[in-house]
Design a protein around this motif. Structure first.
Motif, PDB file in Angstrom:
ATOM      1  N   SER A  82      40.466  42.548  42.785  1.00 45.96           N
ATOM      2  CA  SER A  82      41.886  42.864  42.931  1.00 45.96           C
ATOM      3  C   SER A  82      42.800  41.664  43.142  1.00 45.96           C
ATOM      4  CB  SER A  82      42.086  43.932  44.020  1.00 45.96           C
ATOM      5  OG  SER A  82      41.277  43.677  45.119  1.00 45.96           O
ATOM      6  N   ASP A  83      42.399  40.481  42.654  1.00 45.49           N
ATOM      7  CA  ASP A  83      43.344  39.364  42.635  1.00 45.49           C
ATOM      8  C   ASP A  83      44.606  39.832  41.893  1.00 45.49           C
ATOM      9  OD1 ASP A  83      43.742  36.254  42.834  1.00 45.49           O
ATOM     10  OD2 ASP A  83      44.373  36.825  40.811  1.00 45.49           O
ATOM     11  N   ARG A 117      39.715  28.739  40.353  1.00 44.82           N
ATOM     12  CA  ARG A 117      40.406  28.873  41.644  1.00 44.82           C
ATOM     13  C   ARG A 117      39.418  29.143  42.772  1.00 44.82           C
ATOM     14  NH1 ARG A 117      43.911  33.517  40.164  1.00 44.82           N
ATOM     15  NH2 ARG A 117      44.226  33.659  42.390  1.00 44.82           N
ATOM     16  N   LEU A 118      38.422  30.011  42.505  1.00 42.68           N
ATOM     17  CA  LEU A 118      37.421  30.311  43.545  1.00 42.68           C
ATOM     18  C   LEU A 118      36.618  29.056  43.886  1.00 42.68           C
ATOM     19  CD1 LEU A 118      36.149  33.785  42.276  1.00 42.68           C
ATOM     20  CD2 LEU A 118      37.198  33.357  44.498  1.00 42.68           C
ATOM     21  N   GLU A 133      46.759  38.505  40.021  1.00 42.48           N
ATOM     22  CA  GLU A 133      46.973  38.075  38.635  1.00 42.48           C
ATOM     23  C   GLU A 133      45.743  38.255  37.748  1.00 42.48           C
ATOM     24  OE1 GLU A 133      48.866  34.826  40.210  1.00 42.48           O
ATOM     25  OE2 GLU A 133      50.356  36.436  40.320  1.00 42.48           O
ATOM     26  N   GLN A 134      44.582  37.946  38.299  1.00 44.41           N
ATOM     27  CA  GLN A 134      43.409  37.882  37.419  1.00 44.41           C
ATOM     28  C   GLN A 134      42.272  38.797  37.861  1.00 44.41           C
ATOM     29  OE1 GLN A 134      43.465  33.640  37.971  1.00 44.41           O
ATOM     30  NE2 GLN A 134      43.606  33.288  35.778  1.00 44.41           N
ATOM     31  N   GLY A 135      42.553  39.725  38.756  1.00 39.49           N
ATOM     32  CA  GLY A 135      41.501  40.634  39.226  1.00 39.49           C
ATOM     33  C   GLY A 135      41.109  41.620  38.138  1.00 39.49           C
ATOM     34  N   GLN A 192      38.315  39.486  45.781  1.00 36.09           N
ATOM     35  CA  GLN A 192      39.155  38.650  44.913  1.00 36.09           C
ATOM     36  C   GLN A 192      38.882  38.923  43.436  1.00 36.09           C
ATOM     37  OE1 GLN A 192      39.967  34.535  46.387  1.00 36.09           O
ATOM     38  NE2 GLN A 192      38.530  35.110  47.988  1.00 36.09           N
ATOM     39  N   CYS A 193      37.609  39.102  43.091  1.00 37.16           N
ATOM     40  CA  CYS A 193      37.272  39.383  41.681  1.00 37.16           C
ATOM     41  C   CYS A 193      37.880  40.708  41.240  1.00 37.16           C
ATOM     42  CB  CYS A 193      35.761  39.451  41.483  1.00 37.16           C
ATOM     43  SG  CYS A 193      34.970  37.862  41.622  1.00 37.16           S
ATOM     44  N   GLY A 234      36.262  38.257  37.769  1.00 36.52           N
ATOM     45  CA  GLY A 234      37.479  38.949  37.348  1.00 36.52           C
ATOM     46  C   GLY A 234      37.365  39.602  35.986  1.00 36.52           C
ATOM     47  N   LEU A 284      40.285  32.409  37.316  1.00 41.71           N
ATOM     48  CA  LEU A 284      39.903  32.857  38.658  1.00 41.71           C
ATOM     49  C   LEU A 284      38.655  32.094  39.111  1.00 41.71           C
ATOM     50  CD1 LEU A 284      40.368  34.737  41.051  1.00 41.71           C
ATOM     51  CD2 LEU A 284      39.050  36.492  39.855  1.00 41.71           C
TER      52      LEU A 284
END
Ligand code: SAH
Length: 374
Positions: free
Chosen positions: A35-36, A13-14, A38-40, A32-33, A273, A10
């Motif tokens: 509740s992403d 990606r960020l 896949e990786q939240g 995003q951290c 994340g 994550l």
């Protein structure tokens, strides 16, 4: 991508996103951290308990949930015992609070019979834990991804340490104006820059008080929107809402954006994340959002309590008496553990003062624990 290439973290990606599009708001970073898909943090993690990152009041002692259960039982009875008794929790964690509330509510056979449990949760792993905890009490809850699908009916709704997990915007006072606080990339001599805070575009916000250069002002639009929706729901359908969290009830400038990892404070920009990110809850803003919504709906039947401390609330609900009963016939070690839990929950220097409680409900009812209504 070759078969053995690791998927991007994550953090990577960020950084790519920021390199391409420029800095993002603190709210976007936090969302995003946490509740992403896949990786939240809430998608993948084990947030609560000794092996997790933080401990909440219901995880300290069963007394917390029992007293809140009694509060809702009283609110339900005063409301004319609408059936089913829809007990709702936002962000139920491991299901501990709900289980303790239900055990207390079941002391009343009519309420026990009428109970219907609704849980609003985004974390798949915590939903599984909730199912386990509550199936041992023969409960089959109904899950919701957000408050939008809750039944159009009287709701008895609690949120403990839920609002602190919702993304905040931060505004920085710089050269006489408010600017969005953003997360960008630090300029470094070599290699890729680290995530770093910066100052973004100007926002025209009404200024309260007299902020100093560098002052930070936080806002949580999602929390305000949820509170407004709940107030409107209550005005239409009845019920009662109890919000408990750490935070403040008066204007306060300051940076409360924080990370917890393995029960220690951490850098919020480190390990996206993988650690809990939260901010203090501004109860004055929540109460205002509810009040504005009620004004718009021309509804004067809903009362909003003053914001009181968790310590005062629990003591008014009979924490000491409950502790005394629970400790009767226990051995000295167990009694010591109960006294310790009372301290942690209610002592001013522990959770007692930092945590606050806000209630709203129909004016005709007066659930225990609060004196002044507005
Ligand atoms: N109330 C529990 C847990 C608090 S932790 C307790 O007191 O022990 C925060 C909880 O809110 C977790 O269950 C988390 O998965 C959930 N949560 C966080 N953001 C959410 C969101 N946007 N929608 C629904 N649930 C959310």
């Amino acid at each position: 991508m070759s078969a053995n290439t690791q998927p991007a973290s994550l953090e990577e990606r960020l950084k790519r996103l920021i390199a391409l599009q420029g800095p993002i708001s603190v709210a976007s970073y936090m969302a995003q951290c946490l509740s992403d898909p896949e990786q939240g943090y809430y998608t993948t993690g084990t947030p609560l308990g000794a092996e997790g990152d933080f401990t909440t009041a219901p995880e300290i002692s069963q007394m917390f949930g029992e007293l809140i259960g009694i509060w809702f039982l009283s609110a339900w009875q005063q409301s004319g015992s609408p059936t089913p008794f829809r007990l709702v929790e936002l962000g139920p964690g491991r299901g501990t609070l709900m289980a303790d509330m239900v055990r207390a509510i079941r002391s009343n056979p009519q309420a026990a019979e009428a109970l219907e449990i609704h849980l609003v949760e985004i974390s798949p792993s915590l939903s599984e834990q909730q199912e386990k905890t509550l199936s041992s009490l023969n409960l089959t809850p109904i899950w919701h991804p957000s408050i939008d699908t809750l039944p159009q009916a009287p709701l008895f709704l609690v949120a403990n340490e839920f609002f602190d997990a919702l993304p905040i915007h931060q505004w920085v006072f710089h050269q006489g104006k408010w600017h969005e606080r953003v997360v960008g990339l630090a300029k470094e001599e070599t290699g890729e820059g680290k995530l770093a805070f910066g100052i973004g575009s100007v926002r025209h916000l009404a200024t309260e008080g007299s902020p100093q250069e560098g002052a930070i002002w936080e806002q949580c639009p999602i929390a305000e929107a949820i509170t407004a929706t709940l107030a409107k729901h209550l005005a239409h359908h009845g019920g009662a809402t109890l919000v408990i969290d750490y935070g403040f009830d008066k204007l306060a400038y300051g940076d409360t954006f924080q990370a917890l990892r393995s029960h220690r404070y951490a850098d919020p920009l480190a390990n996206p994340g993988e650690q809990d990110l939260t901010a203090h809850v501004n109860f004055a803003n929540l109460a205002r959002a509810a009040r504005n919504q009620l004004k718009q709906a021309n509804s004067s039947q809903i009362a909003i309590s003053e914001t009181i401390t968790q310590g005062n609330f629990l003591l008014a609900m009979g924490l000491l008496q409950r502790a005394g009963r629970l400790g009767a016939n226990k051995n000295p070690d167990e009694q010591e553990a109960i006294r310790d839990a009372v301290e942690r929950l209610a002592a001013p220097e522990q959770m007692g003062d930092l945590f606050k409680v806000l209630a709203f409900h129909h004016r005709d009812i007066q659930p225990p624990g609060f004196s002044q209504l507005t």
